[in-house]
Design a protein around this motif. Structure first.
Motif, PDB file in Angstrom:
ATOM      1  N   GLY A 162     -17.186   1.230  -0.468  1.00  0.00           N
ATOM      2  CA  GLY A 162     -17.472   2.493  -1.134  1.00  0.00           C
ATOM      3  C   GLY A 162     -16.548   3.614  -0.710  1.00  0.00           C
ATOM      4  O   GLY A 162     -16.831   4.791  -0.966  1.00  0.00           O
ATOM      5  N   LEU A 163     -15.418   3.267  -0.072  1.00  0.00           N
ATOM      6  CA  LEU A 163     -14.470   4.258   0.420  1.00  0.00           C
ATOM      7  C   LEU A 163     -13.129   4.088  -0.296  1.00  0.00           C
ATOM      8  O   LEU A 163     -13.004   3.284  -1.212  1.00  0.00           O
ATOM      9  CB  LEU A 163     -14.295   4.101   1.933  1.00  0.00           C
ATOM     10  N   VAL A 164     -12.127   4.850   0.132  1.00  0.00           N
ATOM     11  CA  VAL A 164     -10.757   4.683  -0.369  1.00  0.00           C
ATOM     12  C   VAL A 164      -9.829   4.518   0.828  1.00  0.00           C
ATOM     13  O   VAL A 164     -10.154   4.940   1.941  1.00  0.00           O
ATOM     14  CB  VAL A 164     -10.304   5.897  -1.219  1.00  0.00           C
ATOM     15  N   PRO A 165      -8.650   3.917   0.635  1.00  0.00           N
ATOM     16  CA  PRO A 165      -7.662   3.878   1.717  1.00  0.00           C
ATOM     17  C   PRO A 165      -7.108   5.296   1.930  1.00  0.00           C
ATOM     18  O   PRO A 165      -6.395   5.813   1.073  1.00  0.00           O
ATOM     19  CB  PRO A 165      -6.579   2.936   1.179  1.00  0.00           C
ATOM     20  N   ASP A 166      -7.439   5.897   3.066  1.00  0.00           N
ATOM     21  CA  ASP A 166      -7.073   7.306   3.283  1.00  0.00           C
ATOM     22  C   ASP A 166      -6.183   7.509   4.501  1.00  0.00           C
ATOM     23  O   ASP A 166      -5.964   8.639   4.932  1.00  0.00           O
ATOM     24  CB  ASP A 166      -8.332   8.163   3.453  1.00  0.00           C
ATOM     25  N   LEU A 167      -5.632   6.411   5.042  1.00  0.00           N
ATOM     26  CA  LEU A 167      -4.812   6.517   6.247  1.00  0.00           C
ATOM     27  C   LEU A 167      -3.331   6.294   5.908  1.00  0.00           C
ATOM     28  O   LEU A 167      -2.633   5.563   6.580  1.00  0.00           O
ATOM     29  CB  LEU A 167      -5.311   5.524   7.312  1.00  0.00           C
ATOM     30  N   THR A 168      -2.897   6.923   4.835  1.00  0.00           N
ATOM     31  CA  THR A 168      -1.510   6.991   4.358  1.00  0.00           C
ATOM     32  C   THR A 168      -0.995   5.670   3.795  1.00  0.00           C
ATOM     33  O   THR A 168       0.205   5.513   3.623  1.00  0.00           O
ATOM     34  CB  THR A 168      -0.534   7.501   5.439  1.00  0.00           C
ATOM     35  N   GLY A 169      -1.888   4.726   3.464  1.00  0.00           N
ATOM     36  CA  GLY A 169      -1.428   3.425   3.010  1.00  0.00           C
ATOM     37  C   GLY A 169      -1.156   3.311   1.522  1.00  0.00           C
ATOM     38  O   GLY A 169      -0.473   2.384   1.092  1.00  0.00           O
ATOM     39  N   THR A 170      -1.676   4.223   0.702  1.00  0.00           N
ATOM     40  CA  THR A 170      -1.565   4.048  -0.745  1.00  0.00           C
ATOM     41  C   THR A 170      -0.129   4.205  -1.233  1.00  0.00           C
ATOM     42  O   THR A 170       0.336   3.431  -2.077  1.00  0.00           O
ATOM     43  CB  THR A 170      -2.481   5.039  -1.483  1.00  0.00           C
ATOM     44  N   GLN A 171       0.588   5.194  -0.732  1.00  0.00           N
ATOM     45  CA  GLN A 171       1.954   5.425  -1.212  1.00  0.00           C
ATOM     46  C   GLN A 171       2.890   4.259  -0.893  1.00  0.00           C
ATOM     47  O   GLN A 171       3.590   3.757  -1.788  1.00  0.00           O
ATOM     48  CB  GLN A 171       2.501   6.735  -0.648  1.00  0.00           C
ATOM     49  N   PRO A 172       2.961   3.786   0.355  1.00  0.00           N
ATOM     50  CA  PRO A 172       3.855   2.650   0.614  1.00  0.00           C
ATOM     51  C   PRO A 172       3.430   1.381  -0.103  1.00  0.00           C
ATOM     52  O   PRO A 172       4.287   0.587  -0.508  1.00  0.00           O
ATOM     53  CB  PRO A 172       3.807   2.486   2.138  1.00  0.00           C
ATOM     54  N   LEU A 173       2.134   1.171  -0.297  1.00  0.00           N
ATOM     55  CA  LEU A 173       1.691  -0.042  -0.994  1.00  0.00           C
ATOM     56  C   LEU A 173       2.197  -0.034  -2.438  1.00  0.00           C
ATOM     57  O   LEU A 173       2.746  -1.034  -2.920  1.00  0.00           O
ATOM     58  CB  LEU A 173       0.168  -0.155  -0.964  1.00  0.00           C
ATOM     59  N   VAL A 174       2.049   1.089  -3.133  1.00  0.00           N
ATOM     60  CA  VAL A 174       2.552   1.184  -4.506  1.00  0.00           C
ATOM     61  C   VAL A 174       4.063   1.044  -4.534  1.00  0.00           C
ATOM     62  O   VAL A 174       4.630   0.374  -5.399  1.00  0.00           O
ATOM     63  CB  VAL A 174       2.114   2.511  -5.145  1.00  0.00           C
ATOM     64  N   SER A 175       4.740   1.667  -3.573  1.00  0.00           N
ATOM     65  CA  SER A 175       6.197   1.593  -3.524  1.00  0.00           C
ATOM     66  C   SER A 175       6.683   0.162  -3.334  1.00  0.00           C
ATOM     67  O   SER A 175       7.683  -0.250  -3.919  1.00  0.00           O
ATOM     68  CB  SER A 175       6.727   2.478  -2.386  1.00  0.00           C
ATOM     69  N   LEU A 176       5.953  -0.619  -2.549  1.00  0.00           N
ATOM     70  CA  LEU A 176       6.379  -1.979  -2.232  1.00  0.00           C
ATOM     71  C   LEU A 176       6.048  -2.982  -3.335  1.00  0.00           C
ATOM     72  O   LEU A 176       6.870  -3.835  -3.680  1.00  0.00           O
ATOM     73  CB  LEU A 176       5.740  -2.432  -0.918  1.00  0.00           C
ATOM     74  N   LYS A 235      18.402   6.109   6.208  1.00  0.00           N
ATOM     75  CA  LYS A 235      16.951   6.072   6.037  1.00  0.00           C
ATOM     76  C   LYS A 235      16.474   7.295   5.267  1.00  0.00           C
ATOM     77  O   LYS A 235      15.622   7.184   4.365  1.00  0.00           O
ATOM     78  CB  LYS A 235      16.252   5.994   7.400  1.00  0.00           C
ATOM     79  N   ALA A 236      17.008   8.455   5.566  1.00  0.00           N
ATOM     80  CA  ALA A 236      16.608   9.673   4.862  1.00  0.00           C
ATOM     81  C   ALA A 236      16.936   9.569   3.374  1.00  0.00           C
ATOM     82  O   ALA A 236      16.130   9.971   2.514  1.00  0.00           O
ATOM     83  CB  ALA A 236      17.302  10.881   5.477  1.00  0.00           C
ATOM     84  N   LEU A 237      18.099   9.028   3.047  1.00  0.00           N
ATOM     85  CA  LEU A 237      18.470   8.864   1.641  1.00  0.00           C
ATOM     86  C   LEU A 237      17.528   7.904   0.925  1.00  0.00           C
ATOM     87  O   LEU A 237      17.070   8.172  -0.199  1.00  0.00           O
ATOM     88  CB  LEU A 237      19.904   8.346   1.533  1.00  0.00           C
ATOM     89  N   LEU A 238      17.240   6.780   1.543  1.00  0.00           N
ATOM     90  CA  LEU A 238      16.407   5.776   0.906  1.00  0.00           C
ATOM     91  C   LEU A 238      14.970   6.247   0.743  1.00  0.00           C
ATOM     92  O   LEU A 238      14.326   5.994  -0.288  1.00  0.00           O
ATOM     93  CB  LEU A 238      16.447   4.479   1.714  1.00  0.00           C
ATOM     94  N   ARG A 239      14.451   6.930   1.753  1.00  0.00           N
ATOM     95  CA  ARG A 239      13.057   7.388   1.679  1.00  0.00           C
ATOM     96  C   ARG A 239      12.855   8.420   0.576  1.00  0.00           C
ATOM     97  O   ARG A 239      11.774   8.503  -0.005  1.00  0.00           O
ATOM     98  CB  ARG A 239      12.616   7.969   3.025  1.00  0.00           C
ATOM     99  N   SER A 240      13.864   9.209   0.287  1.00  0.00           N
ATOM    100  CA  SER A 240      13.726  10.282  -0.707  1.00  0.00           C
ATOM    101  C   SER A 240      14.219   9.878  -2.088  1.00  0.00           C
ATOM    102  O   SER A 240      14.082  10.650  -3.040  1.00  0.00           O
ATOM    103  CB  SER A 240      14.499  11.523  -0.239  1.00  0.00           C
ATOM    104  N   ALA A 241      14.781   8.689  -2.213  1.00  0.00           N
ATOM    105  CA  ALA A 241      15.465   8.307  -3.453  1.00  0.00           C
ATOM    106  C   ALA A 241      14.549   8.345  -4.672  1.00  0.00           C
ATOM    107  O   ALA A 241      14.939   8.842  -5.738  1.00  0.00           O
ATOM    108  CB  ALA A 241      16.080   6.920  -3.295  1.00  0.00           C
TER     109      ALA A 241
END
Length: 269
Positions: A162-176, A235-241
């Motif tokens: 009944g919760l959501v992933p709230d420990l910063t995992g949603t963005q990298p999961l979608v990206s991957l 790394k900075a370039l890739l993370r912001s691409a």
């Protein structure tokens, strides 16, 4: 000489609340040290992980995250859902009943344990064996790279509770893995095994369990081969691409390369 051949000369900077930080030259190792509970996570552990980010010496270039025992991390310690929670900590039930601002501030504090791994001045590697569930999955996702044992199993069980992933995992999961697969993984709570993790980009490398530490050490050593500033800029370039237009990314690449050429010219003088 590979990393596995080097003599071990490490210094321990932190060993508390299920987290140990050791430094060996330019490589830091963060170890989850509660194998009896499959490295289940607590607010105290999260504060210790946040402290690790503050304690890293400036000459550390690679951070390895690992868990003792059969599991990387089985996720949140279920005691958090009991009325009493943990000694000295607000239970999740109390958080739900409390003021919104207090709840938001508490979750933001928890997220700090999962945020610093993305810093541009370091490259972070999760060495994953056994279960990486919920908060354990999100901690692995907080790292730049993941080396997995063949028995690794990822699952995002928050939605099932009944919760959501709230420990910063949603963005990298979608990206991957992309939006559709990320939604399916989170909404069903199913296990993602090592072979699928490698096929979909969740894992950079899958090896037999007996070779996990050595493979992770060799990857860490390979990451140290290139000049540090070049790795930081890349790394900075890739993370912001993905957040930039092509023209914006072209400009960022030019600026970064200009800085590198200036450094190289200075070294040649």
């Amino acid at each position: 000489m590979t990393a596995r051949d080097r003599p071990e000369v490490s210094v321990t900077l932190l060993d508390t609340d299920g987290v140990r930080l050791t430094i060996d030259d330019a490589i830091a190792t963060v170890t989850l040290t509660n194998p009896a509970k499959r490295n289940a996570q607590t607010p105290a552990l999260w504060r210790a992980l946040a402290r690790v980010g503050q304690l890293l010496p400036g000459d550390v270039r690679v951070v390895v995250l690992r868990g003792e025992g059969k599991s990387f991390s089985a996720g949140l310690d279920r005691q958090a859902f009991t009325p009493d929670g943990f000694d000295g900590e607000p239970s999740f039930i109390a958080l739900g009943r409390g003021p919104e601002a207090e709840r938001d501030a508490t979750i933001a504090e928890y997220q700090e344990a999962f945020t610093w791994w993305r810093r541009n001045d370091i490259v972070t590697i999760a060495a994953v064996q056994g279960h990486a569930i919920g908060a354990g999955f999100q901690l692995a996702l907080a790292c730049d790279l993941r080396v997995c044992a063949q028995d690794a199993q990822f699952a995002m069980r928050e939605t099932s509770l009944g919760l959501v992933p709230d420990l910063t995992g949603t963005q990298p999961l979608v990206s991957l893995v992309g939006y559709a697969r990320a939604l399916e993984i989170c909404a069903t709570g199913r296990f993602v095994h090592a072979d699928e993790a490698e096929r979909t980009g969740l894992a950079n490398l899958v090896v037999p369990a007996a070779e996990l530490d050595a493979a992770t050490q060799d990857l860490a050593a390979a990451l140290l081969a290139a000049p540090r500033d070049a790795v930081i800029e890349t790394k900075a370039l890739l993370r912001s691409a993905l957040g930039r237009t092509l023209d914006e990314q072209r400009a960022a690449e030019r600026a970064a390369q200009g800085r590198r050429l200036q450094d190289l010219a200075g070294l040649a003088e």
